[in-house]
Design a protein around this motif. Sequence first.
Motif, PDB file in Angstrom:
ATOM      1  N   ILE A 126      -3.010 -15.078   0.259  1.00 28.07           N
ATOM      2  CA  ILE A 126      -4.159 -15.558   0.176  1.00 28.07           C
ATOM      3  C   ILE A 126      -4.284 -14.013   1.489  1.00 28.07           C
ATOM      4  CG2 ILE A 126      -5.745 -17.121   1.163  1.00 28.07           C
ATOM      5  CD1 ILE A 126      -5.027 -18.906  -0.324  1.00 28.07           C
ATOM      6  N   HIS A 127      -3.787 -14.521   2.680  1.00 32.47           N
ATOM      7  CA  HIS A 127      -4.474 -13.775   3.904  1.00 32.47           C
ATOM      8  C   HIS A 127      -4.108 -12.397   3.546  1.00 32.47           C
ATOM      9  CE1 HIS A 127      -6.244 -17.024   5.762  1.00 32.47           C
ATOM     10  NE2 HIS A 127      -4.405 -17.877   5.398  1.00 32.47           N
ATOM     11  N   CYS A 128      -3.352 -11.028   3.118  1.00 33.69           N
ATOM     12  CA  CYS A 128      -2.732 -10.039   3.069  1.00 33.69           C
ATOM     13  C   CYS A 128      -4.388  -9.188   2.468  1.00 33.69           C
ATOM     14  CB  CYS A 128      -1.677  -9.794   1.785  1.00 33.69           C
ATOM     15  SG  CYS A 128      -1.706  -9.896   0.384  1.00 33.69           S
ATOM     16  N   ASN A 129      -3.919  -8.030   2.638  1.00 40.49           N
ATOM     17  CA  ASN A 129      -5.476  -6.672   2.035  1.00 40.49           C
ATOM     18  C   ASN A 129      -4.883  -7.046   0.888  1.00 40.49           C
ATOM     19  OD1 ASN A 129      -6.164  -6.491   5.276  1.00 40.49           O
ATOM     20  ND2 ASN A 129      -4.254  -4.912   5.254  1.00 40.49           N
ATOM     21  N   SER A 130      -3.927  -7.321   0.059  1.00 39.76           N
ATOM     22  CA  SER A 130      -4.264  -6.642  -0.913  1.00 39.76           C
ATOM     23  C   SER A 130      -4.603  -7.312  -1.992  1.00 39.76           C
ATOM     24  CB  SER A 130      -2.739  -6.401  -1.775  1.00 39.76           C
ATOM     25  OG  SER A 130      -2.126  -4.649  -1.181  1.00 39.76           O
ATOM     26  N   PHE A 131      -5.148  -8.877  -1.570  1.00 42.94           N
ATOM     27  CA  PHE A 131      -5.257 -10.208  -2.056  1.00 42.94           C
ATOM     28  C   PHE A 131      -6.951  -9.603  -2.124  1.00 42.94           C
ATOM     29  CE2 PHE A 131      -7.443 -14.624  -2.601  1.00 42.94           C
ATOM     30  CZ  PHE A 131      -6.448 -15.013  -3.777  1.00 42.94           C
ATOM     31  N   ARG A 132      -7.148  -9.308  -0.925  1.00 44.53           N
ATOM     32  CA  ARG A 132      -9.042  -9.050  -0.697  1.00 44.53           C
ATOM     33  C   ARG A 132      -9.662  -8.725  -1.927  1.00 44.53           C
ATOM     34  NH1 ARG A 132      -6.970 -10.939   4.166  1.00 44.53           N
ATOM     35  NH2 ARG A 132      -7.227  -8.302   4.996  1.00 44.53           N
ATOM     36  N   ARG A 133      -8.330  -7.629  -1.645  1.00 41.42           N
ATOM     37  CA  ARG A 133      -8.781  -6.127  -2.537  1.00 41.42           C
ATOM     38  C   ARG A 133      -9.200  -6.486  -4.209  1.00 41.42           C
ATOM     39  NH1 ARG A 133      -5.779  -2.814   1.482  1.00 41.42           N
ATOM     40  NH2 ARG A 133      -4.051  -2.513  -0.543  1.00 41.42           N
ATOM     41  N   LEU A 134      -8.725  -7.503  -4.369  1.00 43.00           N
ATOM     42  CA  LEU A 134      -9.021  -7.934  -5.398  1.00 43.00           C
ATOM     43  C   LEU A 134     -10.469  -7.914  -6.257  1.00 43.00           C
ATOM     44  CD1 LEU A 134      -6.051 -10.195  -6.417  1.00 43.00           C
ATOM     45  CD2 LEU A 134      -5.677  -7.551  -7.131  1.00 43.00           C
ATOM     46  N   LYS A 135     -11.201  -8.582  -5.333  1.00 39.36           N
ATOM     47  CA  LYS A 135     -12.457  -8.858  -5.482  1.00 39.36           C
ATOM     48  C   LYS A 135     -13.534  -7.632  -6.352  1.00 39.36           C
ATOM     49  CE  LYS A 135     -14.605  -8.476  -1.333  1.00 39.36           C
ATOM     50  NZ  LYS A 135     -15.636  -9.393  -0.486  1.00 39.36           N
ATOM     51  N   HIS A 136     -12.361  -6.509  -6.131  1.00 34.23           N
ATOM     52  CA  HIS A 136     -13.584  -5.270  -6.913  1.00 34.23           C
ATOM     53  C   HIS A 136     -12.560  -4.008  -7.691  1.00 34.23           C
ATOM     54  CE1 HIS A 136     -16.985  -6.448  -3.968  1.00 34.23           C
ATOM     55  NE2 HIS A 136     -16.142  -6.150  -2.688  1.00 34.23           N
ATOM     56  N   LYS A 137     -12.236  -5.204  -8.503  1.00 35.45           N
ATOM     57  CA  LYS A 137     -10.983  -4.423  -8.907  1.00 35.45           C
ATOM     58  C   LYS A 137     -11.077  -4.756 -10.497  1.00 35.45           C
ATOM     59  CE  LYS A 137      -6.797  -2.728  -6.592  1.00 35.45           C
ATOM     60  NZ  LYS A 137      -5.506  -2.549  -6.269  1.00 35.45           N
ATOM     61  N   THR A 138     -11.078  -3.353 -11.405  1.00 30.98           N
ATOM     62  CA  THR A 138     -11.830  -4.708 -13.250  1.00 30.98           C
ATOM     63  C   THR A 138     -10.964  -5.131 -13.522  1.00 30.98           C
ATOM     64  OG1 THR A 138     -12.601  -1.791 -13.650  1.00 30.98           O
ATOM     65  CG2 THR A 138     -10.887  -3.205 -15.156  1.00 30.98           C
ATOM     66  N   GLN A 139     -11.354  -6.220 -14.381  1.00 31.32           N
ATOM     67  CA  GLN A 139     -10.506  -6.783 -14.663  1.00 31.32           C
ATOM     68  C   GLN A 139     -10.244  -6.460 -16.456  1.00 31.32           C
ATOM     69  OE1 GLN A 139      -8.355  -9.707 -14.453  1.00 31.32           O
ATOM     70  NE2 GLN A 139      -7.782  -9.933 -17.505  1.00 31.32           N
TER      71      GLN A 139
ATOM     72  N   TYR B 203       2.893  -4.818 -12.328  1.00 37.33           N
ATOM     73  CA  TYR B 203       4.054  -5.714 -12.040  1.00 37.33           C
ATOM     74  C   TYR B 203       5.150  -5.782 -10.630  1.00 37.33           C
ATOM     75  CZ  TYR B 203       6.210  -4.516 -16.037  1.00 37.33           C
ATOM     76  OH  TYR B 203       6.567  -3.725 -17.249  1.00 37.33           O
ATOM     77  N   GLU B 204       5.857  -4.368 -11.170  1.00 33.67           N
ATOM     78  CA  GLU B 204       6.812  -4.174 -10.070  1.00 33.67           C
ATOM     79  C   GLU B 204       6.025  -3.616  -8.856  1.00 33.67           C
ATOM     80  OE1 GLU B 204       8.130  -0.069 -12.478  1.00 33.67           O
ATOM     81  OE2 GLU B 204       9.332  -2.408 -13.873  1.00 33.67           O
ATOM     82  N   GLN B 205       4.479  -2.877  -9.226  1.00 42.78           N
ATOM     83  CA  GLN B 205       3.840  -2.743  -7.671  1.00 42.78           C
ATOM     84  C   GLN B 205       3.360  -3.399  -7.271  1.00 42.78           C
ATOM     85  OE1 GLN B 205       3.901   0.665  -6.450  1.00 42.78           O
ATOM     86  NE2 GLN B 205       2.164   0.345  -4.945  1.00 42.78           N
ATOM     87  N   SER B 206       3.349  -4.528  -7.621  1.00 47.82           N
ATOM     88  CA  SER B 206       3.124  -5.840  -6.877  1.00 47.82           C
ATOM     89  C   SER B 206       4.374  -6.890  -6.402  1.00 47.82           C
ATOM     90  CB  SER B 206       2.221  -6.818  -7.651  1.00 47.82           C
ATOM     91  OG  SER B 206       1.541  -6.716  -8.649  1.00 47.82           O
ATOM     92  N   LEU B 207       5.698  -6.374  -6.868  1.00 48.25           N
ATOM     93  CA  LEU B 207       6.269  -6.559  -5.727  1.00 48.25           C
ATOM     94  C   LEU B 207       7.080  -5.630  -4.901  1.00 48.25           C
ATOM     95  CD1 LEU B 207       9.315  -7.860  -5.664  1.00 48.25           C
ATOM     96  CD2 LEU B 207      10.045  -7.040  -7.056  1.00 48.25           C
ATOM     97  N   ARG B 208       6.366  -4.830  -5.117  1.00 48.58           N
ATOM     98  CA  ARG B 208       6.759  -3.404  -3.928  1.00 48.58           C
ATOM     99  C   ARG B 208       5.790  -3.420  -2.980  1.00 48.58           C
ATOM    100  NH1 ARG B 208       8.396   1.610  -2.177  1.00 48.58           N
ATOM    101  NH2 ARG B 208       7.092   2.614  -1.410  1.00 48.58           N
ATOM    102  N   LEU B 209       4.872  -4.369  -3.312  1.00 49.19           N
ATOM    103  CA  LEU B 209       3.621  -4.850  -1.851  1.00 49.19           C
ATOM    104  C   LEU B 209       3.980  -5.665  -1.222  1.00 49.19           C
ATOM    105  CD1 LEU B 209      -0.381  -4.348  -3.660  1.00 49.19           C
ATOM    106  CD2 LEU B 209       0.491  -2.860  -2.081  1.00 49.19           C
ATOM    107  N   VAL B 210       4.463  -7.087  -1.674  1.00 48.45           N
ATOM    108  CA  VAL B 210       4.593  -7.453  -1.112  1.00 48.45           C
ATOM    109  C   VAL B 210       6.204  -7.601  -0.721  1.00 48.45           C
ATOM    110  CG1 VAL B 210       3.695  -9.632  -2.432  1.00 48.45           C
ATOM    111  CG2 VAL B 210       5.839  -8.813  -2.955  1.00 48.45           C
ATOM    112  N   GLU B 211       7.228  -6.311  -1.059  1.00 48.00           N
ATOM    113  CA  GLU B 211       8.519  -6.349  -0.226  1.00 48.00           C
ATOM    114  C   GLU B 211       8.184  -5.274   1.159  1.00 48.00           C
ATOM    115  OE1 GLU B 211      12.321  -6.961  -3.260  1.00 48.00           O
ATOM    116  OE2 GLU B 211      11.205  -5.268  -2.835  1.00 48.00           O
ATOM    117  N   VAL B 212       7.336  -3.993   0.762  1.00 47.76           N
ATOM    118  CA  VAL B 212       6.916  -3.128   1.395  1.00 47.76           C
ATOM    119  C   VAL B 212       6.097  -3.084   1.869  1.00 47.76           C
ATOM    120  CG1 VAL B 212       7.464  -0.109   1.398  1.00 47.76           C
ATOM    121  CG2 VAL B 212       9.280  -1.781   0.010  1.00 47.76           C
ATOM    122  N   VAL B 213       5.333  -2.553   1.371  1.00 52.37           N
ATOM    123  CA  VAL B 213       3.363  -1.911   2.037  1.00 52.37           C
ATOM    124  C   VAL B 213       2.707  -2.627   3.022  1.00 52.37           C
ATOM    125  CG1 VAL B 213       1.409  -0.988   1.290  1.00 52.37           C
ATOM    126  CG2 VAL B 213       3.327  -0.184  -0.139  1.00 52.37           C
ATOM    127  N   GLU B 214       2.405  -3.929   2.273  1.00 52.99           N
ATOM    128  CA  GLU B 214       1.850  -5.460   2.892  1.00 52.99           C
ATOM    129  C   GLU B 214       1.924  -4.832   4.879  1.00 52.99           C
ATOM    130  OE1 GLU B 214      -0.351  -6.546   3.088  1.00 52.99           O
ATOM    131  OE2 GLU B 214      -1.776  -6.393   0.953  1.00 52.99           O
TER     132      GLU B 214
END
Length: 366
Positions: free
Chosen positions: A85-98, A168-179
Motif C-alpha cells: 500500500i505504501h509503495c510508489n507503484s501502488f500510488r501510480r495505479l490511480k492514473h493507469k488505464t483499466q 504479472y511478471e513485472q509485478s513480481l519484479r517490482l516487489v523483488e527488485v525495483v521498489e
Amino acid sequence: MHSAEIAKIAEKIKEKPAPKRYIFIDAKIANKGSDGMLPREVTIKNEEIMLSPYACKSADAGEREAKEEPCPIRTDFQRDRDRIIHCNSFRRLKHKTQVFLIPKSDHFRTRLTHTLEVAQIARTIARALRLNEDLTEAVALGHDLGHTPFGHDGERTLNQLYGNFKHYEQSLRLVEVVERDGKGLNLTPQVKDGILCHTNKTAQTLEGVVVKLSDKIAYINHDIEDAIRAGVLREEDLPKEATDLLGHTKSQRITSLVTSIIENSADKPEVSYSPDIAKAHDLLRSFMFENVYYSAAATSEKDKACRVVEYLYGHYCKNPNEMPPLYTRLADEYGVERAVCDYISGMTDDFAVDQFRELFIPQPWT
C-alpha cells in the motif's frame, strides 16, 4: 431480571480484573511472558483456532530473501500488505488505464479502483471460506503493480519490443527488485507467488486462487458498467443465457459468482465455481472480449498509445542516461532494455504522454 440483580452482576464484573495481554512502554511492547502475548502472537494463535485447515496460516509464512526481525504487532502477511500500500507503484495505479484510455469522466475505473474492487471481493470470499484474509488482501493489492500505461495495449507493445514482457511478471519484479530505490519490498514467498500466478498459473495457496478468481469477477462486471457508461453496449446486449442465471445488475452478478464459490468450496482443498455458474461466467467473459475489449470505442486510440510506448522505448534504449538514477543503475546491472521496460511500465498514462510530448513534439517559443 430485577434491577437489583443486574446491579450485583455489574459489581462482580467490576471486581474481576481484566486479563492482562500486553502493555505499551516507550513505544515498545513489554510484559511478554506467561501472562501476556504480543499482538502478532495473539493473531497467530487465533488463526490456529479460527481458520480452515486448508488456509495458509501466518505461522507458516515462508522466509523472506533478506532475514528480518518479526514485527511485534503485525504478522508477516499484514506487513506485506502495508508495504504494498505504501509503495510508489501502488500510488501510480490511480492514473493507469483499466480499459478506456485516459477517460475524462471520474467514474470510469482506473487500475487502482480495479485493484481495490478485487481486494474487496477477495476478502469477502476468504473470510467466508475461513482462509487467511491478510494474505489474500496482500496478494490482491499487489497483483497489478506491474501494469503498463495504456493498459494491455502498453503491455503488448513492450512484449513485442522487448521480447518477453508480462505484467504479472513485472509485478513480481517490482516487489523483488525495483521498489524502495532498487532494494525491493522483501515480501514473503506466498505473497509473491500469488502475485505471479494471478493470471495464467495456479497459485500454491488457496488465498492466491481466490485472488485470481476475484480479479476476473471484478474486471468483467465493472467493465460492463463502464462500457454501458461509454455507450459501447447496453445491459440488454449481454448474453441472456448468462444474465438469467447470474443476474441483470452488477451487484446481482457479483453476488451470484461469489456465492457460488463459497457454496462450492467450503471446507474443501480447492476453490471453484459450480459447473453451471462457471459456464455462465465464461460466456460473459467471452462476450466482453469480443464486444468490449476489442471494440472500436475501447481501441480507437490504441495505435496512438502503442506508438507512444514504442517511441519512448526506442529513445531510452539509445539514451539510457536520460532515465532517473534508479533506472540507470538497473541498466548497469540488468541491461539497458530491461531497465527501460522497468521505467516505461512504471509510468502513468499522463506521464508517458508528457514524456512523449517533451521528447518528440516541437515546443513553442515563449
